[in-house]
Design a protein around this motif. Structure first.
Motif, mmCIF file in Angstrom:
data_model
loop_
_atom_site.group_PDB
_atom_site.id
_atom_site.type_symbol
_atom_site.label_atom_id
_atom_site.label_comp_id
_atom_site.label_asym_id
_atom_site.label_seq_id
_atom_site.Cartn_x
_atom_site.Cartn_y
_atom_site.Cartn_z
ATOM 1 N N GLY A 20 0.804 -1.213 0.000
ATOM 2 C CA GLY A 20 0.000 0.000 0.000
ATOM 3 C C GLY A 20 0.837 1.263 0.000
ATOM 4 N N LEU A 21 1.914 1.277 0.772
ATOM 5 C CA LEU A 21 2.804 2.450 0.792
ATOM 6 C C LEU A 21 3.483 2.653 -0.559
ATOM 7 C CD1 LEU A 21 4.413 2.106 4.344
ATOM 8 C CD2 LEU A 21 2.676 3.750 3.591
ATOM 9 N N LEU A 205 -6.621 0.060 -3.615
ATOM 10 C CA LEU A 205 -7.264 1.279 -4.099
ATOM 11 C C LEU A 205 -7.232 2.440 -3.101
ATOM 12 C CD1 LEU A 205 -8.828 2.640 -6.377
ATOM 13 C CD2 LEU A 205 -10.932 1.679 -5.408
ATOM 14 N N PRO A 206 -7.536 2.246 -1.810
ATOM 15 C CA PRO A 206 -7.500 3.383 -0.875
ATOM 16 C C PRO A 206 -6.129 4.056 -0.782
ATOM 17 C CG PRO A 206 -8.663 1.518 0.098
ATOM 18 C CD PRO A 206 -8.020 1.015 -1.151
ATOM 19 N N PHE A 207 -5.061 3.279 -0.892
ATOM 20 C CA PHE A 207 -3.721 3.861 -0.856
ATOM 21 C C PHE A 207 -3.493 4.748 -2.084
ATOM 22 C CE2 PHE A 207 -3.379 -0.013 1.688
ATOM 23 C CZ PHE A 207 -2.720 0.440 2.817
ATOM 24 N N MET A 208 -3.977 4.292 -3.237
ATOM 25 C CA MET A 208 -3.835 5.093 -4.446
ATOM 26 C C MET A 208 -4.601 6.397 -4.329
ATOM 27 S SD MET A 208 -5.396 6.248 -7.339
ATOM 28 C CE MET A 208 -6.821 5.193 -7.557
ATOM 29 N N LEU A 209 -5.823 6.335 -3.781
ATOM 30 C CA LEU A 209 -6.640 7.539 -3.626
ATOM 31 C C LEU A 209 -5.968 8.551 -2.695
ATOM 32 C CD1 LEU A 209 -10.194 5.919 -3.328
ATOM 33 C CD2 LEU A 209 -9.197 7.083 -5.315
ATOM 34 N N ALA A 210 -5.355 8.053 -1.626
ATOM 35 C CA ALA A 210 -4.653 8.942 -0.697
ATOM 36 C C ALA A 210 -3.462 9.606 -1.379
ATOM 37 C CB ALA A 210 -4.190 8.158 0.531
ATOM 38 N N GLY A 211 -2.723 8.845 -2.174
ATOM 39 C CA GLY A 211 -1.581 9.409 -2.888
ATOM 40 C C GLY A 211 -1.994 10.437 -3.914
ATOM 41 N N PHE A 212 -3.075 10.177 -4.625
ATOM 42 C CA PHE A 212 -3.562 11.137 -5.623
ATOM 43 C C PHE A 212 -3.964 12.446 -4.959
ATOM 44 C CE2 PHE A 212 -7.002 13.058 -8.101
ATOM 45 C CZ PHE A 212 -6.382 13.192 -9.341
#
Length: 248
Positions: A20-21, A205-212
């Motif tokens: 996730g990171l 998916l939640p990790f990607m959303l946080a990064g975006f």
């Protein structure tokens, strides 16, 4: 491997956090300069669980690309996206054939060397630009590379390295959205997509959303020469990592 490490049923919280990171950092980079999620996440996730590449990575890349288009849609160069997709579709087929018939390590080394050559020529004297023939060729290379290893960004990104930040991010986002969908469909037809891939993509998916979301403020900093050097630097670093990972 019978099940993905990141399948919630596997109970691997450490693997989930690390993966996730990685996705979060990749999403920050792509949200800032226009590409980088697959470049950074693809090789590293393959070390955690080879089954995470390319299908789950391509799935979350679809979502990030769609968000990028929505955020800066007014700057999308749809003509360039269209010509790149003309090359992408036959490139997808080449990528599937490469996965099915060629030693993957050797093919990945070829990908890495090709990207480094493009970066080197761009730094020295060759001024790459998004012309119609260039877009078709880059689209074909992107299709083959992306479908085989999830690393299809550099051929297109290098053509747009002299464009403004919004144009780079929006145009690459539109291209990656269509390209990622086409690669997933191609892999689905070839029987390379499994139910576990959907589960893994949902977990990441939640990790990607946080990064975006975190990439928003960085867009103002990365412009002009900074943006170009960031594009070239990410391409070169990912190519070197891909080569070294398949040599040793």
């Amino acid at each position: 491997m019978s099940a993905l490490m990141l399948d919630p049923a596997s109970g691997s919280s450490v693997g989930l956090l690390v993966a996730g990171l990685i996705v979060l950092v990749g999403a920050v980079v792509q949200g800032s300069i226009g590409y980088g999620l697959n470049l950074l996440a693809g090789p590293l996730l393959a070390l955690i669980d080879p089954a995470l590449v390319p299908v789950p990575v391509l799935m979350i890349a679809c979502v990030q690309a769609a968000l990028a288009v929505v955020r800066e849609h007014k700057h999308t160069e749809w003509r360039g996206v269209g010509w790149a997709m003309v090359g992408r579709l036959p490139g997808n087929v080449l990528g599937v054939l490469a996965v099915a018939s060629l030693p993957l390590a050797q093919f990945n080394i070829v990908i890495g060397v090709s990207v480094l050559v493009c970066v080197g020529l761009s730094m020295l004297s060759l001024k790459l630009s998004p012309t119609r023939p260039g877009l078709v060729v880059a689209g074909a290379a992107s299709g083959a590379f992306g479908t085989a290893s999830s690393i299809g960004g550099p051929p297109i990104a290098l053509l747009y390295q002299h464009s403004t930040g919004p144009v780079v991010r929006a145009t690459l986002g539109a291209y990656f959205l269509l390209a990622s969908i086409s690669s997933v469909v191609t892999l689905l037809i070839a029987g390379q997509v499994r139910v576990e891939h959907l589960s893994a993509a949902a977990v990441l998916l939640p990790f990607m959303l946080a990064g975006f979301a975190a990439s928003g403020p960085l867009r103002k900093f990365l412009r002009g020469p900074r943006l170009r050097y960031a594009v070239l630097g990410v391409a070169a670093a990912s190519a070197m990592f891909l080569i070294l990972r398949n040599l040793f």
